[in-house]
Design a protein around this motif. Structure first.
Motif, PDB file in Angstrom:
ATOM      1  N   GLU A 136       0.810  -1.215   0.000  1.00 41.01           N
ATOM      2  CA  GLU A 136       0.000   0.000   0.000  1.00 41.01           C
ATOM      3  C   GLU A 136       0.843   1.264   0.000  1.00 41.01           C
ATOM      4  O   GLU A 136       0.438   2.283  -0.584  1.00 41.01           O
ATOM      5  CB  GLU A 136      -0.928  -0.003   1.221  1.00 41.01           C
ATOM      6  CG  GLU A 136      -2.017  -1.060   1.158  1.00 41.01           C
ATOM      7  CD  GLU A 136      -2.894  -1.071   2.400  1.00 41.01           C
ATOM      8  OE1 GLU A 136      -2.539  -0.379   3.379  1.00 41.01           O
ATOM      9  OE2 GLU A 136      -3.919  -1.778   2.390  1.00 41.01           O
ATOM     10  N   ASN A 137       2.014   1.214   0.627  1.00 39.55           N
ATOM     11  CA  ASN A 137       2.805   2.431   0.804  1.00 39.55           C
ATOM     12  C   ASN A 137       4.035   2.541  -0.092  1.00 39.55           C
ATOM     13  O   ASN A 137       4.589   3.629  -0.227  1.00 39.55           O
ATOM     14  CB  ASN A 137       3.239   2.544   2.269  1.00 39.55           C
ATOM     15  CG  ASN A 137       2.071   2.732   3.197  1.00 39.55           C
ATOM     16  OD1 ASN A 137       1.531   3.829   3.329  1.00 39.55           O
ATOM     17  ND2 ASN A 137       1.647   1.640   3.842  1.00 39.55           N
ATOM     18  N   ALA A 138       4.456   1.395  -0.679  1.00 37.26           N
ATOM     19  CA  ALA A 138       5.639   1.431  -1.551  1.00 37.26           C
ATOM     20  C   ALA A 138       5.365   0.831  -2.921  1.00 37.26           C
ATOM     21  O   ALA A 138       6.222   0.901  -3.802  1.00 37.26           O
ATOM     22  CB  ALA A 138       6.817   0.712  -0.883  1.00 37.26           C
ATOM     23  N   GLY A 139       4.204   0.228  -3.088  1.00 34.98           N
ATOM     24  CA  GLY A 139       3.883  -0.376  -4.379  1.00 34.98           C
ATOM     25  C   GLY A 139       4.701  -1.612  -4.694  1.00 34.98           C
ATOM     26  O   GLY A 139       4.865  -1.983  -5.852  1.00 34.98           O
ATOM     27  N   VAL A 140       5.213  -2.273  -3.647  1.00 35.88           N
ATOM     28  CA  VAL A 140       6.010  -3.489  -3.821  1.00 35.88           C
ATOM     29  C   VAL A 140       5.167  -4.686  -3.371  1.00 35.88           C
ATOM     30  O   VAL A 140       4.727  -4.747  -2.217  1.00 35.88           O
ATOM     31  CB  VAL A 140       7.320  -3.425  -3.009  1.00 35.88           C
ATOM     32  CG1 VAL A 140       8.107  -4.730  -3.165  1.00 35.88           C
ATOM     33  CG2 VAL A 140       8.171  -2.245  -3.464  1.00 35.88           C
ATOM     34  N   LEU A 141       4.963  -5.614  -4.291  1.00 33.99           N
ATOM     35  CA  LEU A 141       4.116  -6.780  -4.011  1.00 33.99           C
ATOM     36  C   LEU A 141       4.992  -7.990  -3.753  1.00 33.99           C
ATOM     37  O   LEU A 141       5.800  -8.383  -4.605  1.00 33.99           O
ATOM     38  CB  LEU A 141       3.192  -7.032  -5.202  1.00 33.99           C
ATOM     39  CG  LEU A 141       2.038  -8.009  -5.007  1.00 33.99           C
ATOM     40  CD1 LEU A 141       1.102  -7.541  -3.903  1.00 33.99           C
ATOM     41  CD2 LEU A 141       1.257  -8.177  -6.313  1.00 33.99           C
ATOM     42  N   VAL A 142       4.852  -8.583  -2.569  1.00 37.43           N
ATOM     43  CA  VAL A 142       5.590  -9.790  -2.183  1.00 37.43           C
ATOM     44  C   VAL A 142       4.583 -10.813  -1.679  1.00 37.43           C
ATOM     45  O   VAL A 142       3.402 -10.506  -1.490  1.00 37.43           O
ATOM     46  CB  VAL A 142       6.641  -9.491  -1.091  1.00 37.43           C
ATOM     47  CG1 VAL A 142       7.622  -8.429  -1.562  1.00 37.43           C
ATOM     48  CG2 VAL A 142       5.963  -9.055   0.216  1.00 37.43           C
ATOM     49  N   THR A 143       5.064 -12.032  -1.443  1.00 36.07           N
ATOM     50  CA  THR A 143       4.181 -13.084  -0.935  1.00 36.07           C
ATOM     51  C   THR A 143       4.401 -13.249   0.566  1.00 36.07           C
ATOM     52  O   THR A 143       5.529 -13.507   1.004  1.00 36.07           O
ATOM     53  CB  THR A 143       4.457 -14.428  -1.633  1.00 36.07           C
ATOM     54  OG1 THR A 143       4.477 -14.240  -3.048  1.00 36.07           O
ATOM     55  CG2 THR A 143       3.371 -15.432  -1.280  1.00 36.07           C
ATOM     56  N   PRO A 144       3.355 -13.083   1.376  1.00 32.14           N
ATOM     57  CA  PRO A 144       3.528 -13.257   2.821  1.00 32.14           C
ATOM     58  C   PRO A 144       3.871 -14.696   3.161  1.00 32.14           C
ATOM     59  O   PRO A 144       3.353 -15.645   2.561  1.00 32.14           O
ATOM     60  CB  PRO A 144       2.157 -12.860   3.391  1.00 32.14           C
ATOM     61  CG  PRO A 144       1.199 -13.012   2.258  1.00 32.14           C
ATOM     62  CD  PRO A 144       1.977 -12.713   1.012  1.00 32.14           C
ATOM     63  N   GLY A 145       4.731 -14.860   4.156  1.00 27.10           N
ATOM     64  CA  GLY A 145       5.146 -16.196   4.554  1.00 27.10           C
ATOM     65  C   GLY A 145       4.012 -17.051   5.081  1.00 27.10           C
ATOM     66  O   GLY A 145       4.119 -18.277   5.101  1.00 27.10           O
ATOM     67  N   ALA A 146       2.919 -16.412   5.493  1.00 25.87           N
ATOM     68  CA  ALA A 146       1.767 -17.173   5.963  1.00 25.87           C
ATOM     69  C   ALA A 146       1.265 -18.138   4.896  1.00 25.87           C
ATOM     70  O   ALA A 146       0.733 -19.207   5.210  1.00 25.87           O
ATOM     71  CB  ALA A 146       0.643 -16.222   6.373  1.00 25.87           C
TER      72      ALA A 146
END
Length: 389
Positions: free
Chosen positions: A347-357
């Motif tokens: 939301e704040n940096a526009g970087v999409l990663v996959t949560p470890g959950a």
């Protein structure tokens, strides 16, 4: 109409693939003109080597566009057998101990659905690839988590395995090089796993799809290279990751002929066979050592850059992955778990990663460096602007 009344209860019980769903979101946002950095996808950003594509053209022009045997075309099975002997120290008969499948993911499902029954238990070493658990659930069997930990570099020990085995345990799934952790099995761990398999007389799926993407002079060790346990091992591999052939949907299984015979029956009924002309083209992949090596060199540069930069940021603790193209970073930022932190940087940096959950570890996030260096640099700069103020 109430849809749930018609949906199989096993399907209702499983979540969608987190990585696929996030990549779909990224594509939708980009199509809408949003600028984001997508570090979720597990797909090489390289093109399929030219010689493989040319072999596919020749295959189509030659008329190899019809059904082939369920086990796969003989020339490819022979090439796979040669490869397994020379690279993995696994000897198999190409006539009846190899199945070519429409992707390694399907190969895993084929093995699971052939041998598991309601109530069986399957040990899965967590954090683990998002699809193992759901694929087990679809068979009616139960996935049982074997927790591994960031603090000891996800080391596999006999003690950890013993804590979770029961009289219902029928199978264990091993993935090396590992998605998402980037770990490569050590000789000691291979011995521990194989002795455990023998002692409890269970089957093992050895998922080795990332075997060529390894760094720092390490080498993948195949479980089935140990003759004493070979009959219990179902080795899974394919062409998607090492050869940048994700869209070709081509994988394979190597196992003893009695297991293969049963899996072949299921393949006949489910898909008949893998795509014919893709199989002929895949033979050429085994001659692409130079192209694969160059990809790995590029991956290593990206790995080194990304880990170094992330470790300079507050909230991140990273190790250099030994294989694959993923960094599995421990997060410690304002008390957020992996899902909260992933949402925050998106939301704040526009970087999409996959949560470890998604991989059953809510303290880490997965970042893919199967992206261009330019995209990695853009992602790092956005994270710096957000986290260093």
């Amino acid at each position: 109409m109430i849809v749930n009344e018609f949906v199989n209860s096993k399907v209702q019980s499983i979540p969608p693939s987190a990585s696929s769903s996030l990549n779909d979101i990224a594509n939708e946002l980009r199509a809408a003109g949003k600028k984001i950095v997508n570090l979720t996808i597990g797909e090489p950003n390289f093109d399929t080597p030219k010689r493989i594509k040319e072999a596919a053209y020749r295959s189509i022009e030659s008329g190899f566009t019809h059904y082939v045997p369920a086990l796969g075309v003989s020339v490819l099975r022979e090439s796979i057998a040669e490869k397994l002997k020379s690279e993995n120290n696994i000897e198999v008969n190409p006539a009846d101990e190899i199945i070519v499948t429409p992707g390694a993911k399907f190969a895993i499902y084929l093995a699971l659905t052939t041998f598991l029954e309601e109530g069986d238990e399957v040990l899965i070493l967590d954090p683990s690839w998002v699809s193992y658990g759901p694929l087990v659930q679809l068979t009616g069997a139960k996935p049982v988590s074997v927790p591994l930990y960031f603090d000891d570099n996800f080391k596999i020990t006999r003690e950890k395995l013993e804590k979770n085995v029961t009289s219902k345990t029928k199978m264990i799934i091993i993935n090396s090089p590992n998605n998402p952790t980037g770990r490569v099995l050590t000789k000691e761990e291979v011995k521990v796993i194989n002795q455990f398999i023998l002692d409890y007389n269970i089957l093992a799926i050895s998922d080795e799809i990332y075997e060529h993407i390894v760094f720092d002079n390490l080498k993948n060790i195949s479980l089935a290279s140990d003759p004493s346990v070979k009959e219990n091992i179902i080795t899974i591999n394919g062409f998607s990751k090492s050869y940048a052939m994700t869209g070709w949907r081509l994988g394979y299984i190597a196992a003893n002929k009695f297991l293969v015979k049963e899996m072949a029956k299921v393949q006949q009924h489910l898909v008949s066979c893998a795509t014919s002309f893709s199989q002929y083209a895949a033979v050429e992949a085994f001659a692409c050592e130079e192209e694969v090596n160059q990809m790995v060199i590029d991956y290593k540069k990206r790995r080194d850059y990304l880990v170094s930069e992330l470790n300079s940021l507050p909230g991140f603790e990273c190790r250099y992955p030994e294989g694959t193209f993923y960094v599995f970073a421990k997060v410690n930022y304002k008390g957020m778990n992996s899902e909260e932190f992933s949402q925050y940087i998106f939301e704040n940096a526009g970087v999409l990663v996959t949560p470890g959950a998604a991989y059953n570890d809510n303290g880490c996030i997965r970042l893919s460096f199967a992206a261009s260096m330019e995209e990695l640099e853009a992602g790092v700069e956005s994270l710096k602007e957000l986290l260093i103020r």
